[in-house]
Design a protein around this motif. Structure first.
Motif, short mmCIF file in Angstrom:
data_model
loop_
_atom_site.label_atom_id
_atom_site.label_comp_id
_atom_site.label_asym_id
_atom_site.label_seq_id
_atom_site.Cartn_x
_atom_site.Cartn_y
_atom_site.Cartn_z
N GLN A 205 1.05 5.41 0.15
CA GLN A 205 0.35 6.68 0.35
C GLN A 205 1.28 7.80 -0.06
O GLN A 205 2.44 7.82 0.35
CB GLN A 205 0.02 6.86 1.83
CG GLN A 205 -1.19 6.10 2.29
CD GLN A 205 -1.40 6.34 3.76
OE1 GLN A 205 -0.46 6.21 4.54
NE2 GLN A 205 -2.61 6.66 4.14
N GLU B 205 -2.59 -3.30 -3.08
CA GLU B 205 -2.41 -4.01 -4.34
C GLU B 205 -1.40 -5.13 -4.15
O GLU B 205 -0.46 -5.01 -3.36
CB GLU B 205 -1.91 -3.03 -5.39
CG GLU B 205 -2.07 -3.54 -6.80
CD GLU B 205 -1.27 -2.72 -7.77
OE1 GLU B 205 -1.02 -3.19 -8.88
OE2 GLU B 205 -0.87 -1.60 -7.40
N PRO C 272 -6.47 0.88 -2.65
CA PRO C 272 -5.18 1.31 -2.15
C PRO C 272 -4.21 0.14 -1.96
O PRO C 272 -3.01 0.31 -2.07
CB PRO C 272 -5.50 1.96 -0.82
CG PRO C 272 -6.81 1.41 -0.41
CD PRO C 272 -7.53 1.00 -1.65
N ARG D 141 2.62 2.62 -10.28
CA ARG D 141 1.51 3.41 -9.77
C ARG D 141 1.56 4.79 -10.40
O ARG D 141 2.64 5.33 -10.65
CB ARG D 141 1.66 3.61 -8.25
CG ARG D 141 1.74 2.34 -7.46
CD ARG D 141 0.38 1.67 -7.49
NE ARG D 141 0.41 0.48 -6.67
CZ ARG D 141 -0.09 0.44 -5.43
NH1 ARG D 141 -0.60 1.52 -4.89
NH2 ARG D 141 -0.05 -0.66 -4.74
N GLN D 142 0.40 5.37 -10.62
CA GLN D 142 0.35 6.73 -11.15
C GLN D 142 -0.40 7.64 -10.20
O GLN D 142 -1.41 7.26 -9.65
CB GLN D 142 -0.41 6.75 -12.48
CG GLN D 142 0.29 6.07 -13.61
CD GLN D 142 -0.54 6.21 -14.86
OE1 GLN D 142 -1.08 7.27 -15.14
NE2 GLN D 142 -0.67 5.13 -15.59
N TYR D 143 0.12 8.81 -10.04
CA TYR D 143 -0.58 9.81 -9.23
C TYR D 143 -0.62 11.10 -10.04
O TYR D 143 0.42 11.59 -10.47
CB TYR D 143 0.16 10.07 -7.93
CG TYR D 143 0.32 8.84 -7.09
CD1 TYR D 143 -0.67 8.49 -6.16
CD2 TYR D 143 1.43 8.02 -7.22
CE1 TYR D 143 -0.53 7.35 -5.40
CE2 TYR D 143 1.58 6.89 -6.47
CZ TYR D 143 0.59 6.55 -5.55
OH TYR D 143 0.71 5.42 -4.80
N CYS E 24 -6.14 4.72 -9.40
CA CYS E 24 -6.57 3.35 -9.16
C CYS E 24 -7.40 3.27 -7.88
O CYS E 24 -7.19 4.03 -6.95
CB CYS E 24 -5.37 2.41 -9.08
SG CYS E 24 -4.23 2.89 -7.80
N GLN F 267 0.85 -1.17 0.00
CA GLN F 267 0.00 0.00 0.00
C GLN F 267 0.90 1.23 0.00
O GLN F 267 1.84 1.31 0.78
CB GLN F 267 -0.85 -0.03 1.28
CG GLN F 267 -1.88 1.06 1.30
CD GLN F 267 -2.68 1.02 2.61
OE1 GLN F 267 -2.46 0.16 3.47
NE2 GLN F 267 -3.55 1.97 2.76
N SER G 214 5.77 -3.24 -10.55
CA SER G 214 4.42 -2.70 -10.57
C SER G 214 4.51 -1.18 -10.65
O SER G 214 5.42 -0.57 -10.09
CB SER G 214 3.69 -3.15 -9.30
OG SER G 214 2.85 -2.15 -8.86
N TYR H 299 4.00 -2.71 3.37
CA TYR H 299 3.73 -3.94 2.64
C TYR H 299 3.82 -5.14 3.58
O TYR H 299 4.51 -5.11 4.59
CB TYR H 299 4.67 -4.08 1.46
CG TYR H 299 6.11 -4.37 1.82
CD1 TYR H 299 6.97 -3.34 2.20
CD2 TYR H 299 6.62 -5.67 1.78
CE1 TYR H 299 8.28 -3.58 2.53
CE2 TYR H 299 7.94 -5.92 2.10
CZ TYR H 299 8.77 -4.87 2.48
OH TYR H 299 10.06 -5.12 2.81
N CYS I 145 -5.02 9.58 -6.88
CA CYS I 145 -4.60 8.29 -7.40
C CYS I 145 -5.73 7.69 -8.21
O CYS I 145 -6.85 7.50 -7.70
CB CYS I 145 -4.24 7.38 -6.23
SG CYS I 145 -3.74 5.75 -6.77
#
Lengths: 1126, 156
Positions: A950, A967, A965, A977-979, A962, A948, A975, A998, A960
């Motif tokens: 933040q 994954e 929170p 992530r996009q923000y 997606c 996760q 992996s 995690y 975010c």
């Protein structure tokens, strides 16, 4: 006429007997004012007067505040209040009533009201705001007298900020049918031009109309403005030369109405104004000058010598003839005129003659020769003003032959002068002459001694600084240097043995420094003797703590022998507990250095020449600190004047009509208001420069940018005087007896005037004064005269003593501080100045990142590296030791994982955020058309994990896309992530902090990271047309202005600079018009910022405007950075 | 440009002050003090010009009254002297054989005349007739207002 006036005024004292004289009814002796005045005259003591006035004031106060007081009575009261104020008593209670009277009274009362206001209030008085409406109303009145009054008061006193409120109406008055109104309006605009030039920029063509006015009075008034304009920029008005010449011709030819005559001379004020304008226009311009030769000739011819006013015109003519491109015929005539002035029995004319000679002598030294006897007579004139002016003239004709005589005369005058201003001025001039033309060492030192003792502490600091610099740098010959220094030491020792308490502080400081540096040159001198002499200065009552510091520093240099050390220790002990921190530090230095002779000889090698001081004037060692502060959200530094301006702007009401403030038309003046090269403090080369800091640090050159160069290799860098070049002849002078060993006590040298009186003496004086001026011989004595103006040795452009002046400690090269500091810190663990140490070390922590794609990374690199260290308490992480090559490969491999929709856009370098055994976090940001996306790559190098992330930021909105929170990240995969980021509030840099938690193999772990990105990532070009730009500009309220460096490009520096900015910051260049450039951009989509650039004085004056607060400031910072890197 | 005009008596008593550039009270007081001491200390028959700081001081004595004008450095001294003289002539024309008492008791009139003559530190009108005409024009306004004003002006 004047005789009549004087006669009547002579009869005055009898009138003052105050018995009511016949016919003095007009003196309104029955009025209350009359009573008051009479009452005061009868009093005998100041105390009684005070009592009477206080009584009067309280009665006025009572009456003005009474509601029953009529305006008529009020008018009378105001006159009385004005009278009391004139006597020096305050009547501030009446100010508001004066304004009321101006507001509400009829014309007569109004006039008194306005008068009282203009006498009571000064420009900044807050009550003045209340006057604005009244003035506005009266300006629009149909009564001409009211309009006149309003224009008069506007000229006299009006709040600067309120000018826009009345400007249009005053402008309108330029077309008024009555010439008196037009004239007053022109004068009012002149006044506005003087106090707020940018306000009247747009009406320059109206000035031209006023110049062509059919009424000569209005035309005359407009010349005041033109004189001012031409003074500022003569080039722009060359086309008017012919018109001015024509006007002058008509005036001289008597074409004006008789009304303009003054004592039957046609319009002398107008003539003189025109002559002044012409001399400005014709200066250094042959073609323009040729246009005016004829009229000047006529003016010289027409002005017959009979009245003061014609002399005034002649004087102005002469000045003009000598200012413009020379024409021999005119010069001859002008020279005759000057001769007439100088020889005139009238003292005023003689004075002006001397002034004219002083002005002219640089071009024509022979003229002074012609009048040498007169000049000598003036030297002994009973009027000091004449004497002073003569010295001024002599100063201009000084050369190596006559320097001793002239300097002696000047010193004589200095000894008697009581006026501070004169003393400072003359002391500076003597010092300058001594530098340039000193015939020998003794004379030089003695003259400087005299300058220092007479000039006192008011003297410009450049004089002692320059003197010390001269001594320390020396000249070509070692031997000469040694002699000069030795002579100075001898001279000072004997001065100190005398009565040093009479010497000014500045002089004592000079003495201290010289003795500290050079007393070793005197072989038979025990340093202990010097130390004792210096110690005695410490005990003197008058010694300032500044002087004491100098004494201590000098002592530090001198404590060699055992006995010396004991004297020094004693002194150091006394002062090591002083409240004055500087003094205390010096005492500490003295103490430590005298104890440790090894250290002492390392820091202050005996007799060693001074190493130039390393001064990093750009303060680049603070860059780290500044960038940290900036990234922590501190506002960028603004220079003082900018802050003040902003402050005053925020205080003042904005009355500026927006329609007028198109950037193109007004920016020039508002930006040029401050021409000082101002850079943000961060400009010292935050990024690129810090790379080579270490290299710079070891170089031995001195950096003194910004220090005024007063002293060059040739000595004092005064303006070169043509006199120097005049062929010089040696005239045997009775004054110079070379090789004579002067005694140090007396700074008076032999005076020529000690000879018996008579013409012979004058002749002798003349020959010594004017030696070298005649052009008969071409024998050049340059070698002699150059001795003191010779070159300083080697390449040392150092100004060691200069530094010394401001802070004695720096004198012994920064190495001292360094050594001392470290030494103390290491050995005694006694931090004397820990901040110094910090600043010294700081630059080392500035490292250069490898392969940064963005300048920002330089700052962020350090920070992020610091913070990247995972702070997880749960797990030991062997963090950040990625070898750089690994970084690179990682970067490449991660790029492949960029989401497809983002791959088309540019992205920043992928930087590692944090990592542990199993997880690697990296990130970059991608700039799309309308967003900025933060992309976080999670590389899982072990088993599957649930994680996760933040991401938070105070200044940015992070969203975010997606949904969940949490994954799952599969083992051995990446992996992404996009923000998407949006700006809440503009900042120079934005910082994101994140937390990764995690769970893998049943344990919950977490890591923290941070990421930083510059404002520029959010900036997009804004495509607008010039018209749109114009209307947007007016609508935006937040702005900032600054001068930036212009790129050094042969052609088109503006467009080159703008292109560089465009490239680095992705701006849109709207248009380039001549020296101005319009640039637009926006913060993402909806927050525009406009930039107006203008080339001015080799710099780029930038004005940014935006509807968003702080955006202009932050953007400006980036512009500055971008240009510096370039 | 002119900076200030001061009128003071031989005893150093200020009779009139006009400042053409904004100045604080303290500066004014200091200048008045400096000027009176400087000018009163001058010997008769010496030069009428004094260099004072960055200004030129031009002074002239008429009977018991000193006129002292401070001008900027590039100004013409002789012309400034004529400014003073023209002002005295204007006063003389208005009051008719002017004397110090006229200026003491009617100092506001002296100011009005000055305002018509100089404006914002520059010469506005050099013609005696013109200055007087505009002063009289405003003085005569009382007649339009009411007869009472007229009386006050004459006898008050």
């Amino acid at each position: 006429m004047s005789d009549v006036v004087e006669k009547t005024l002579t009869a005055l004292p009898s009138l003052l007997s105050l018995d009511s004289q016949p016919g003095s009814a007009k003196l309104s002796s029955n009025s209350k004012l009359g009573n008051l005045i009479r009452g005061i005259t009868e009093l005998t003591s100041k105390h009684e007067e005070e009592k009477l006035i206080q009584h009067e004031l309280s009665s006025i106060k009572e009456q003005v505040s009474s509601p029953n007081t009529t305006m008529r009575q009020m008018r009378e009261l105001m006159v009385r209040a004005v009278y009391c104020e004139m006597l020096g008593y305050e009547a501030s209670f009446s100010y508001i009533h004066a304004i009321k009277l101006a507001q509400q009274g009829n014309v007569l009362e109004k006039r008194v009201g306005y008068l009282a206001v203009s006498l009571f209030l000064n420009e900044n008085h807050e009550l003045l705001l209340l006057l604005v409406n009244t003035v506005l109303k009266d300006l629009q009145s149909t009564n001409l007298i009211e309009v006149c009054m309003a224009l008069t008061v506007v000229c006299q006193i009006f709040p600067k900020d309120m000018i826009p409120a009345i400007l249009p109406i005053v402008e309108e008055k330029l077309n008024h049918p009555k010439e008196i109104i037009r004239r007053k309006a022109v004068l009012a605009l002149h006044k506005f031009y003087l106090i707020a030039p940018n306000q009247v920029q747009h009406i320059h063509n109206k000035f031209r109309k006023a110049l062509c006015d059919k009424d000569p009075g209005v035309m005359t008034a407009s010349l005041h403005i033109y004189l001012q304009l031409i003074q500022e920029n003569a080039e722009a008005y060359k086309d008017l030369t012919a018109s001015f010449v024509t006007i002058l011709k008509q005036v001289v030819g008597g074409k004006l109405p008789m009304d303009f005559n003054y004592h039957s001379v046609p319009a002398p004020w107008l003539q003189i104004q025109l002559l002044r304008i012409l001399s400005l226009l014709g200066k250094n311009d042959q073609r323009t000058s040729e246009v005016m030769y004829e009229v000047l000739d006529e003016s010289l011819r027409r002005a017959e010598m009979n009245h003061n006013i014609t002399y005034a015109i002649l004087y102005e003519c002469v000045k003009c003839v000598y200012t413009i491109h020379p024409k021999s015929e005119l010069l001859e005539k002008a020279a005759t005129c000057i001769g007439n002035f100088v020889l005139s029995p009238k003292i005023n004319l003689k004075y002006l003659g001397l002034k004219a000679l002083t002005y002219v002598v640089q071009q024509d030294p022979k003229l002074a020769l012609q009048h040498q006897m007169t000049i000598i007579e003036c030297l002994d004139h009973s009027d000091v003003i004449i004497k002073r002016e003569t010295l001024e003239l002599l100063f201009r004709i000084t050369n190596a032959q006559n320097v001793t005589v002239i300097v002696e005369k000047m010193l004589d005058f200095l000894r008697l002068s009581k006026d501070d201003h004169t003393t400072v001025d003359l002391a500076g001039k003597v010092a300058e002459l001594a530098e340039k033309y000193a015939p020998d060492n003794e004379w030089f030192i003695q003259t400087m001694n005299a300058v220092f003792s007479l000039g006192g502490d008011m003297m410009q600091p450049e004089i002692p600084n320059g003197f010390l610099k001269l001594l320390s740098e020396g000249f070509d010959s070692e031997e000469e240097d040694r002699k000069l220094r030795l002579f100075a030491v001898n001279s000072y020792i004997s001065l100190l043995q005398g009565d040093p308490s009479k010497l000014p502080q500045r002089f004592l400081q000079v003495i201290c420094w010289v003795l500290g540096e050079y007393s070793y040159l005197k072989d038979d001198l025990d340093p202990v003797v010097v130390l004792r002499l210096l110690a005695q200065l410490l005990d003197m009552k008058g010694s300032s703590s500044d002087t004491k510091s100098w004494v201590l520093v000098a002592m530090t240099k001198l404590c060699w022998s055992e006995t010396a050390v004991s004297v020094a220790q004693q002194v150091a002990e006394t002062y090591s507990s002083s409240f004055d921190t500087t003094l205390r530090q010096r005492a500490q230095e003295l103490q430590h250095l005298s104890r440790d002779s090894q250290l002492h000889s390392r820091v202050l090698p005996p007799g060693g020449s001074l190493e130039p001081v390393e001064v990093d004037s750009s303060l680049s060692f603070l860059d780290g600190f500044v960038s940290e502060a900036l990234s922590a959200g501190a506002a960028p530094y603004k220079p003082l004047h900018q802050r003040q301006e902003e402050l005053s702007r925020s205080k003042a009401l904005s009355l500026e009509p927006y329609g007028l403030s198109l950037p193109i038309s007004t920016s020039s003046c508002s930006i040029t208001d401050r021409q000082s090269p101002t850079l943000l403090s961060t400009s010292s080369g935050l990024s690129g420069d810090s790379t080579d800091f270490s290299h710079r640090g070891s170089s031995t050159t001195l950096k003194l940018d910004g220090v005024r160069r007063v002293w060059g290799r040739e000595g004092y860098l005064a303006q070169k005087e043509p006199v120097e070049e005049v062929a010089q002849v040696e005239i045997p002078s009775p004054l110079r007896s070379p090789g004579q060993q002067g005694d140090a006590d007396s700074c008076h040298s032999r005076t020529p005037t000690a000879n018996p009186e008579g013409d012979r003496e004058k002749q002798q004086l003349a020959s010594s004064l004017f030696g070298g001026l005649s052009s008969q011989s071409s024998v050049c004595l340059m070698e002699k005269s150059e001795r003191f103006g010779r070159k300083a040795k080697g390449q040392r452009a150092s100004s060691t003593p200069n530094e010394q002046r401001s802070d004695p400690s720096v004198s012994s090269s920064s190495a001292v501080d360094n050594l001392l500091c470290n030494n103390l810190l290491e050995e005694n663990s006694e931090p004397i100045d820990s901040s110094t140490k910090q600043t010294f070390q700081h630059p080392q922590s500035l490292r250069v990142p490898n392969g940064a794609c963005d300048a920002e990374a330089i700052i962020s690199d350090d920070d992020t590296k610091g913070r990247n260290r995972p702070v997880s308490p749960e797990e030991h992480v062997e963090g950040d030791d990625f070898p750089p090559c690994e970084d690179k490969s990682k970067d490449l491999s991660l790029t492949a994982h960029l989401p497809a929709e983002l791959s088309g856009f540019s992205h920043s370098e992928i930087i590692p955020l944090c990592s542990n055994r199993s997880l690697d976090l990296s990130a970059c940001h991608v700039q799309t058309d309308n967003t900025v996306v933060l992309v976080v790559f999670v590389t899982n190098s072990s088993e599957d994990a649930n994680l996760q992330i933040q991401v938070l930021s105070e200044e940015l909105e992070v969203c975010c896309p997606c949904e969940s929170p949490v994954e799952e990240v599969r083992g051995h995969s990446v992996s992404v992530r996009q923000y998407s980021l949006t700006v809440k509030r503009p900042l120079v840099h934005f910082e994101l902090v994140g937390r990764l938690s995690y769970s893998a193999a049943g344990t919950l772990q977490s890591m923290q990271f941070s990421y930083k990105l510059p404002l520029t990532s959010f900036i997009r070009p804004l495509t607008v047309s010039t018209e749109e730009y114009g209307s947007m500009w007016l609508a935006f309220s937040h702005d900032t202005k600054q001068n930036l460096t212009l790129m050094k490009e042969e052609q088109e520096p503006l467009s080159a600079t703008l292109n560089a900015l465009k490239k680095k910051l992705s701006l849109h260049v709207v248009e380039i018009i001549g020296v101005e450039g319009l640039v637009a951009c926006s913060l993402l989509q909806d927050q525009p910022c406009l930039m107006h650039c203008r080339v001015h004085a080799g710099r780029l004056a930038v004005w940014l405007r935006s509807p968003v607060a702080d955006l202009p400031d932050c953007l400006l910072y980036h512009c500055q950075r971008a240009l510096q890197e370039h | 440009m002119m900076r200030f005009l001061l009128l003071f008596s031989r005893q150093g008593r200020l009779r009139l002050q006009k400042w053409f550039t904004p100045m604080t009270e303290r500066e004014k007081k200091k200048i008045i003090r400096d000027m009176t001491t400087l000018v009163l200390a001058r010997q008769p028959r010496s030069c009428n010009f004094i260099q004072w700081k960055d200004l030129k001081i031009i002074y002239k004595r008429y009977a018991s009254l000193y006129f002292c004008l401070g001008v900027e450095n590039q100004e013409n001294e002789l012309l400034a002297l004529e400014v003073i003289h023209r002002y005295v002539e204007l006063l003389d024309k208005y009051f008719g054989n002017v004397c110090e008492l006229d200026i003491i008791f009617n100092f506001e009139k002296a100011y009005f005349i000055l305002d018509e003559f100089l404006m914002g530190g520059e010469i506005q009108e050099t013609s005696k007739q013109m200055v007087n005409r505009s002063i009289e024009a405003s003085d005569m306004l009382q007649e339009d207002d009411s007869s009472e004003w007229y009386e006050v002006e004459l006898f008050g």
